[in-house]
Design a protein around this motif. Sequence first.
Motif, PDB file in Angstrom:
ATOM      1  N   ASP A  83      86.819  41.255  82.887  1.00  0.00           N
ATOM      2  CA  ASP A  83      87.450  42.567  82.948  1.00  0.00           C
ATOM      3  C   ASP A  83      88.957  42.383  83.018  1.00  0.00           C
ATOM      4  N   GLN A  84      89.674  43.454  82.730  1.00  0.00           N
ATOM      5  CA  GLN A  84      91.122  43.295  82.627  1.00  0.00           C
ATOM      6  C   GLN A  84      91.803  43.014  83.972  1.00  0.00           C
ATOM      7  N   ASP A  85      91.114  43.280  85.076  1.00  0.00           N
ATOM      8  CA  ASP A  85      91.720  42.972  86.369  1.00  0.00           C
ATOM      9  C   ASP A  85      91.363  41.581  86.880  1.00  0.00           C
ATOM     10  N   ASP A  86      90.444  40.915  86.182  1.00  0.00           N
ATOM     11  CA  ASP A  86      90.046  39.574  86.616  1.00  0.00           C
ATOM     12  C   ASP A  86      91.200  38.588  86.492  1.00  0.00           C
ATOM     13  N   VAL A  87      91.211  37.617  87.402  1.00  0.00           N
ATOM     14  CA  VAL A  87      92.246  36.576  87.360  1.00  0.00           C
ATOM     15  C   VAL A  87      91.625  35.294  86.810  1.00  0.00           C
ATOM     16  N   VAL A  88      92.304  34.699  85.836  1.00  0.00           N
ATOM     17  CA  VAL A  88      91.841  33.450  85.237  1.00  0.00           C
ATOM     18  C   VAL A  88      92.785  32.337  85.685  1.00  0.00           C
ATOM     19  N   VAL A  89      92.228  31.303  86.315  1.00  0.00           N
ATOM     20  CA  VAL A  89      93.079  30.205  86.783  1.00  0.00           C
ATOM     21  C   VAL A  89      92.719  28.938  86.020  1.00  0.00           C
ATOM     22  N   ALA A  90      93.649  28.463  85.215  1.00  0.00           N
ATOM     23  CA  ALA A  90      93.415  27.256  84.422  1.00  0.00           C
ATOM     24  C   ALA A  90      93.791  26.026  85.235  1.00  0.00           C
ATOM     25  N   ASP A  91      93.219  24.896  84.869  1.00  0.00           N
ATOM     26  CA  ASP A  91      93.729  23.637  85.393  1.00  0.00           C
ATOM     27  C   ASP A  91      94.747  23.127  84.362  1.00  0.00           C
ATOM     28  N   VAL A  92      94.839  21.841  84.157  1.00  0.00           N
ATOM     29  CA  VAL A  92      95.849  21.345  83.229  1.00  0.00           C
ATOM     30  C   VAL A  92      95.197  20.517  82.134  1.00  0.00           C
ATOM     31  N   GLY A  93      95.609  20.772  80.906  1.00  0.00           N
ATOM     32  CA  GLY A  93      95.083  19.994  79.798  1.00  0.00           C
ATOM     33  C   GLY A  93      94.737  20.870  78.616  1.00  0.00           C
ATOM     34  N   HIS A 117     104.027  31.417  81.236  1.00  0.00           N
ATOM     35  CA  HIS A 117     104.053  32.304  82.399  1.00  0.00           C
ATOM     36  C   HIS A 117     104.426  33.741  82.055  1.00  0.00           C
ATOM     37  N   GLY A 118     104.712  33.977  80.778  1.00  0.00           N
ATOM     38  CA  GLY A 118     104.994  35.354  80.370  1.00  0.00           C
ATOM     39  C   GLY A 118     103.725  36.087  79.972  1.00  0.00           C
ATOM     40  N   ILE A 119     102.628  35.341  79.889  1.00  0.00           N
ATOM     41  CA  ILE A 119     101.356  35.914  79.438  1.00  0.00           C
ATOM     42  C   ILE A 119     101.020  37.192  80.210  1.00  0.00           C
ATOM     43  N   GLY A 120     100.716  38.240  79.479  1.00  0.00           N
ATOM     44  CA  GLY A 120     100.296  39.493  80.108  1.00  0.00           C
ATOM     45  C   GLY A 120     101.430  40.426  80.496  1.00  0.00           C
ATOM     46  N   ALA A 121     102.674  39.950  80.411  1.00  0.00           N
ATOM     47  CA  ALA A 121     103.792  40.820  80.805  1.00  0.00           C
ATOM     48  C   ALA A 121     103.986  41.954  79.802  1.00  0.00           C
ATOM     49  N   TYR A 122     103.449  41.762  78.595  1.00  0.00           N
ATOM     50  CA  TYR A 122     103.484  42.821  77.579  1.00  0.00           C
ATOM     51  C   TYR A 122     102.158  42.739  76.837  1.00  0.00           C
ATOM     52  N   HIS A 157      92.056  22.579  77.822  1.00  0.00           N
ATOM     53  CA  HIS A 157      91.435  23.888  78.095  1.00  0.00           C
ATOM     54  C   HIS A 157      92.471  24.910  78.533  1.00  0.00           C
ATOM     55  N   GLU A 158      93.506  24.434  79.239  1.00  0.00           N
ATOM     56  CA  GLU A 158      94.577  25.325  79.710  1.00  0.00           C
ATOM     57  C   GLU A 158      95.260  25.989  78.507  1.00  0.00           C
ATOM     58  N   MET A 159      95.539  25.168  77.491  1.00  0.00           N
ATOM     59  CA  MET A 159      96.209  25.696  76.305  1.00  0.00           C
ATOM     60  C   MET A 159      95.276  26.580  75.483  1.00  0.00           C
ATOM     61  N   TRP A 160      94.009  26.173  75.364  1.00  0.00           N
ATOM     62  CA  TRP A 160      93.057  27.041  74.657  1.00  0.00           C
ATOM     63  C   TRP A 160      92.937  28.387  75.354  1.00  0.00           C
ATOM     64  N   LEU A 161      92.905  28.361  76.685  1.00  0.00           N
ATOM     65  CA  LEU A 161      92.854  29.608  77.456  1.00  0.00           C
ATOM     66  C   LEU A 161      94.115  30.432  77.226  1.00  0.00           C
ATOM     67  N   ALA A 162      95.267  29.746  77.268  1.00  0.00           N
ATOM     68  CA  ALA A 162      96.551  30.452  77.144  1.00  0.00           C
ATOM     69  C   ALA A 162      96.701  31.074  75.759  1.00  0.00           C
ATOM     70  N   GLN A 163      96.291  30.342  74.737  1.00  0.00           N
ATOM     71  CA  GLN A 163      96.422  30.854  73.360  1.00  0.00           C
ATOM     72  C   GLN A 163      95.585  32.112  73.149  1.00  0.00           C
ATOM     73  N   ARG A 164      94.480  32.207  73.876  1.00  0.00           N
ATOM     74  CA  ARG A 164      93.526  33.285  73.622  1.00  0.00           C
ATOM     75  C   ARG A 164      93.534  34.399  74.655  1.00  0.00           C
ATOM     76  N   PHE A 165      94.411  34.306  75.637  1.00  0.00           N
ATOM     77  CA  PHE A 165      94.356  35.301  76.718  1.00  0.00           C
ATOM     78  C   PHE A 165      94.557  36.697  76.148  1.00  0.00           C
TER      79      PHE A 165
END
Lengths: 568, 159
Positions: free
Chosen positions: A383-393, A244-249, A395-403
């Motif tokens: 784009d940098q203002d787009d919101v990405v909403v992951a589900d759970v599993g 949940h800290g993703i994007g704060a810095y 893909h969520e972690m692959w998304l989180a690792q690469r955000f």
Amino acid sequence: MIGADALLKSLENQGVTEIFSYPGGSVLPIFDRMPHSNIRRILVRHEQAAAFAAAGVSRSTQKVGVCLATSGPGATNLITGIADAKLDSIPMVAITGNVFKNLIGSDAFQEVDMVGICESIVKHAYFVEDVEDLPRIITEAFYLAASGRPGPVLIDIPKCVQAGEVSAELVKKIERNELFEMHLPGYFHEMSSDISQEIKSIELIKKAQKPVVIFGHGVVLSNAEKELKDFLDKTGIPSVWTLHGIGAYDGNKDLSLGMLGMHGTAAANFAVHHADLIIGIGIRFDDRITGVIKEFERQAKIIHFDIDPSEFGKNVKTDVRVCGQIASTLPLITKALPKNSSNNWKDWQKTLIEKKQKWPIDGRKKGKLTEISVIEELYKKIDQDDVVVADVGQHEMWLAQRFIGKKSRKFLASGGLGTMGFSLPTAMGAAFSGHKVWSISGDGGIQMNIQELVTLVQDKIPVKILILNNGYLGMVRQWQELFYDKNYVDTPLFNPDFQKIGEAYGIPSFRAQTQEETQDVLEKMKNYNDGPILCEFVVEREENLFPMVPAGKSLGETLLNKEESIED
Amino acid sequence: MEKQILSVLVENKPGVLFKISGLLRRKRFQIDSLTVGKTADETVAQFTIVILGTLEEAQKTVGMLNRIVDVFSVEILDKDSIVREIVLARLELDSENQRIFLQEAEQKILVQALYQKNKEICVELIDTSQKIEEFLFSIKKANIKILEWIRSGVIAIKK
């Protein structure tokens, strides 16, 4: 004016512009009056989605989302969404109807003790005894939800209170949008520690050779991104972040090492494992980031910044506890530290930059379409203002690792509760932020709230829906592969034709099976804003997620793949 | 097992007991005793909670209890705080020896006979939990038949 009017007017006064709701017997007075209100109704198709959507508004904006359900089953259907908001400290107001007051406790038709059921999953719960209390309770509920450590608040309103006449005096107050005095004598949300803790922090940082910052959701919830940036830029302390800290810095900086934890980057886990000082900012040291606790505490001093004093020492022993709003505590430290303090950890910085280059986030395979390749293509498109909403599993972690974004509130996930079915309804709520929203689910999770496709169509809510179909509950399958001898019990899924499902709901729908098709369809999705659009990606079936810290292991034992760990 | 005494001041309204006991259950703290009553200010109620556990464990409950919106303050009481419990008991005295035993016991603990009816005597004891345990042990040893034994739970005040 009746209670229902007072409720709706009070919600308008709180700035509520939309409510995710589902009607029923015990909320009829409210629905009867809703057409007279300025608040937009979004008719979900399952109350769980109403709760997720309300939290989706809160997660993507700084507003407090609202959901509404009838008594009994309507109310209990909200529970998963409320619990999800509680575990992630999301401000939300959930309103439920209940049976007439004289029937309460009699096991009346569609009666449940919602206040009792929710006791452990809300920040506070109200049962409204008297219609005259309603405006004050609404004021308190929004204040409680959003202040201090945020969380969901339940308001349970018996039908007779909704229908009860409001006194002339109160009507005047409501119509003039006068402030209602709150009665919360036990609520001290602004707790702060004495200055000695800040002084100790400064001393520890000055002495450190190998410091690392872990920042988390608390930074985002308290809008302290700027204060964090000032601190990190001035000190040159390497940083890692929680889900949940993703994007704060800015994650693109050299010393930004990635998400840490069970599926964190190798460099992030290495840094935390070998640090001599860990500075936790707005995090709760939960079990997904620490690995085995004894090893986590082994050699580092720990400084903990948080607003909730009950978090100090809850999971790990901390040496310094700085309690308060991060935006006011952190700048004191930043100011006190000399500009050249990073000279102390030049070698450490160098080591970590090398590690980051040595262990890039990878795993992309040539040829077949994989989840990772779809995700990487997706990140090229957004784009940098787009919101990405992951589900759970997985893909969520692959998304989180690469955000790759630099902004907070742009990557949404069900962190604490880990709820499948989260993405689609949360994306529905996040669409009210005014930004483009991408909802990514697996073939398992999408089915858990697939009924909301019709809500998106009916209300023309522009959500871009990606279904990554590998025919498995991928994360559980991976655990079965690694720890249960490939005994794939109930993880292979028999699936419907998702493209046809989308079409049946009236959504422009596609299927991609190759890289080229993926690129084409993502481009189409990006440029389509006239309601929802859907694509099923048929991906490789048994892709594994790494890095990984197996249960019971330390961050130092992070596996890079099936054979190698970062120790090797 | 070690005992810790928590003194908790709360807003005096319905549902607070439920929240406090629910929180202790959720976090798996064992409650040895829990009493609650109004304070001199009737808008404020006071809980005295005895939990089985270490001081460190008790310290963890302080923050968690403070998180409840209706809780004003939580304090762990020192070991030298004044602690009292009340017992109401109906006993059956079968012999003169037992009667004498009870009279002697009055020297060691605050016992007051409330009524007597044939062999049955109803007494009130006020003392520390430990003294009460000792008294219970000794009357069992003296074979005094216990018809009923009701403890109030602990209340405590700091010095």
